[in-house]
Motif scaffolding. Structure first.
Motif, mmCIF file in Angstrom:
data_model
loop_
_atom_site.group_PDB
_atom_site.id
_atom_site.type_symbol
_atom_site.label_atom_id
_atom_site.label_comp_id
_atom_site.label_asym_id
_atom_site.label_seq_id
_atom_site.Cartn_x
_atom_site.Cartn_y
_atom_site.Cartn_z
ATOM 1 N N ALA A 49 60.350 -4.045 -23.666
ATOM 2 C CA ALA A 49 61.054 -4.395 -22.440
ATOM 3 C C ALA A 49 62.272 -3.504 -22.233
ATOM 4 N N ALA A 50 62.952 -3.146 -23.318
ATOM 5 C CA ALA A 50 64.123 -2.277 -23.203
ATOM 6 C C ALA A 50 63.740 -0.915 -22.636
ATOM 7 N N ALA A 51 62.646 -0.342 -23.128
ATOM 8 C CA ALA A 51 62.188 0.955 -22.623
ATOM 9 C C ALA A 51 61.751 0.841 -21.167
ATOM 10 N N ARG A 79 72.759 -2.342 -22.041
ATOM 11 C CA ARG A 79 72.511 -2.410 -23.489
ATOM 12 C C ARG A 79 71.311 -1.537 -23.862
ATOM 13 N N LEU A 80 71.297 -0.321 -23.263
ATOM 14 C CA LEU A 80 70.176 0.594 -23.474
ATOM 15 C C LEU A 80 70.653 1.935 -24.028
ATOM 16 N N ASN A 81 71.805 1.927 -24.706
ATOM 17 C CA ASN A 81 72.306 3.196 -25.227
ATOM 18 C C ASN A 81 71.831 3.486 -26.642
ATOM 19 N N ARG A 140 75.090 -14.904 -15.464
ATOM 20 C CA ARG A 140 75.042 -15.821 -16.604
ATOM 21 C C ARG A 140 74.913 -15.004 -17.885
ATOM 22 N N ALA A 141 75.948 -15.015 -18.674
ATOM 23 C CA ALA A 141 76.058 -14.077 -19.797
ATOM 24 C C ALA A 141 75.060 -14.370 -20.918
ATOM 25 N N GLY A 142 74.417 -15.518 -20.887
ATOM 26 C CA GLY A 142 73.512 -15.838 -21.984
ATOM 27 C C GLY A 142 72.261 -14.981 -22.008
ATOM 28 N N VAL A 143 71.897 -14.409 -20.861
ATOM 29 C CA VAL A 143 70.687 -13.593 -20.791
ATOM 30 C C VAL A 143 71.066 -12.170 -21.220
ATOM 31 N N VAL A 144 70.860 -11.870 -22.494
ATOM 32 C CA VAL A 144 71.276 -10.571 -23.011
ATOM 33 C C VAL A 144 70.108 -9.764 -23.562
ATOM 34 N N ARG A 145 69.031 -10.420 -23.982
ATOM 35 C CA ARG A 145 67.913 -9.675 -24.567
ATOM 36 C C ARG A 145 67.132 -8.962 -23.470
ATOM 37 N N PRO A 146 66.523 -7.818 -23.806
ATOM 38 C CA PRO A 146 65.827 -7.031 -22.770
ATOM 39 C C PRO A 146 64.709 -7.781 -22.071
ATOM 40 N N LEU A 147 63.912 -8.567 -22.809
ATOM 41 C CA LEU A 147 62.765 -9.213 -22.173
ATOM 42 C C LEU A 147 63.187 -10.218 -21.099
ATOM 43 N N PRO A 148 64.138 -11.128 -21.365
ATOM 44 C CA PRO A 148 64.572 -12.010 -20.270
ATOM 45 C C PRO A 148 65.191 -11.246 -19.108
ATOM 46 N N LEU A 188 60.571 -17.885 -19.724
ATOM 47 C CA LEU A 188 60.873 -18.627 -18.499
ATOM 48 C C LEU A 188 61.727 -19.851 -18.794
ATOM 49 N N ASP A 189 61.461 -20.503 -19.913
ATOM 50 C CA ASP A 189 62.295 -21.646 -20.298
ATOM 51 C C ASP A 189 63.733 -21.211 -20.571
ATOM 52 N N GLN A 190 63.904 -20.027 -21.148
ATOM 53 C CA GLN A 190 65.259 -19.527 -21.384
ATOM 54 C C GLN A 190 65.981 -19.268 -20.070
ATOM 55 N N LEU A 191 65.264 -18.653 -19.107
ATOM 56 C CA LEU A 191 65.871 -18.408 -17.797
ATOM 57 C C LEU A 191 66.191 -19.720 -17.085
ATOM 58 N N LEU A 192 65.359 -20.727 -17.315
ATOM 59 C CA LEU A 192 65.631 -22.052 -16.751
ATOM 60 C C LEU A 192 66.876 -22.656 -17.386
ATOM 61 N N LYS A 193 66.984 -22.521 -18.701
ATOM 62 C CA LYS A 193 68.135 -23.056 -19.429
ATOM 63 C C LYS A 193 69.427 -22.356 -19.022
ATOM 64 N N GLU A 194 69.343 -21.044 -18.770
ATOM 65 C CA GLU A 194 70.528 -20.288 -18.403
ATOM 66 C C GLU A 194 70.913 -20.465 -16.933
ATOM 67 N N GLY A 195 70.080 -21.181 -16.180
ATOM 68 C CA GLY A 195 70.420 -21.447 -14.790
ATOM 69 C C GLY A 195 69.983 -20.388 -13.815
ATOM 70 N N LEU A 196 69.159 -19.428 -14.250
ATOM 71 C CA LEU A 196 68.652 -18.406 -13.333
ATOM 72 C C LEU A 196 67.452 -18.915 -12.541
ATOM 73 N N LEU A 197 66.653 -19.741 -13.169
ATOM 74 C CA LEU A 197 65.525 -20.383 -12.512
ATOM 75 C C LEU A 197 65.870 -21.840 -12.231
ATOM 76 N N ALA A 198 65.445 -22.309 -11.054
ATOM 77 C CA ALA A 198 65.571 -23.728 -10.750
ATOM 78 C C ALA A 198 64.345 -24.488 -11.240
ATOM 79 N N SER A 199 63.182 -23.820 -11.200
ATOM 80 C CA SER A 199 61.941 -24.451 -11.672
ATOM 81 C C SER A 199 60.875 -23.385 -11.820
ATOM 82 N N TRP A 200 59.862 -23.687 -12.609
ATOM 83 C CA TRP A 200 58.690 -22.829 -12.707
ATOM 84 C C TRP A 200 57.508 -23.671 -13.178
ATOM 85 N N ARG A 201 56.307 -23.219 -12.813
ATOM 86 C CA ARG A 201 55.084 -23.881 -13.263
ATOM 87 C C ARG A 201 53.936 -22.888 -13.175
#
Length: 223
Positions: A49-51, A79-81, A140-148, A188-201
């Protein structure tokens, strides 16, 4: 009318109204969506995901000679240096890293000539790159990993800006992210937890992913 007054009137040039430059071709959201689709097929399936985030910025910021210069500050914000991210794209023979002429930056030459046929005006690509940058670095600063962060770009690029909702085949999002469909629910659950998503299914009949963003995608700002 006296001649002096007439001369003064005629000699005063009228300022031509400045026309605001209009985008050429698709808007930023559509352009990012198209480049994500291109990278899904152009890069090896195992590309991280980073690449992929780095390749997205390179594609959108390249010049007419297929060279790109990324400043250190932007790479740090993404965070790609790390050198291994560039090495990954070099091993895929997608770009070639060149000696930077400015300290603290990175310069590369993209090697896929098909990109020249997809390139719109440089200003439009720059706006699309900035739009993708904002989507991959949410407030939302919690989303730091490349994949999310890559997932947040994908979701924003495929979201209706008027309703804040979107859908996509789950397999298509997984291929674009370089991940397995079975792993995406955790992201997707992480994005939901961080408040970026309101819902997904995921629709069990079609395997289509449906979601609602907490905030609607913002249009790219233009000069």
């Amino acid at each position: 009318m006296p001649e002096t007054a007439l001369a003064g009137t005629l000699g005063r040039p009228t300022a031509a109204p400045q026309r605001k430059r209009q985008p050429r071709g698709p808007g930023a959201q559509t352009r990012v969506r198209e480049i994500l689709s291109y990278l899904a097929t152009a890069l090896p399936p195992a590309t991280s995901a980073a690449a992929r985030l780095l390749a997205l910025q390179c594609t959108l910021r390249m010049d007419a000679t297929m060279h790109v210069r990324l400043p250190k500050g932007m790479l740090r914000s993404l965070r790609l240096n790390a050198p291994d991210v560039w090495d990954e794209l070099e091993r895929a023979q997608w770009l070639r890293v060149m000696p930077a002429s400015e300290a603290g930056g990175a310069v590369a030459e993209l090697l896929d000539a098909t990109l020249l046929g997809q390139a719109p005006a440089r200003d439009d690509r720059r706006h699309a790159a900035d739009w993708a940058l904002r989507a991959s670095c949410p407030s939302r600063a919690g989303v730091v990993r490349p994949l999310p962060r890559l997932a947040s770009v994908y979701l924003a690029a495929h979201t209706n800006p008027e309703t804040g909702t979107g859908w996509s085949p789950l397999e298509q999002m997984a291929r674009t992210s370089g991940d397995e469909p079975t792993e995406l629910p955790c992201v997707l659950d992480q994005l939901l937890k961080e408040g970026l998503l309101a819902s997904w299914r995921v629709c069990p009949e079609s395997d289509d992913l449906h979601w609602t963003l907490r905030d609607k995608p913002r249009p790219a700002e233009r000069d």
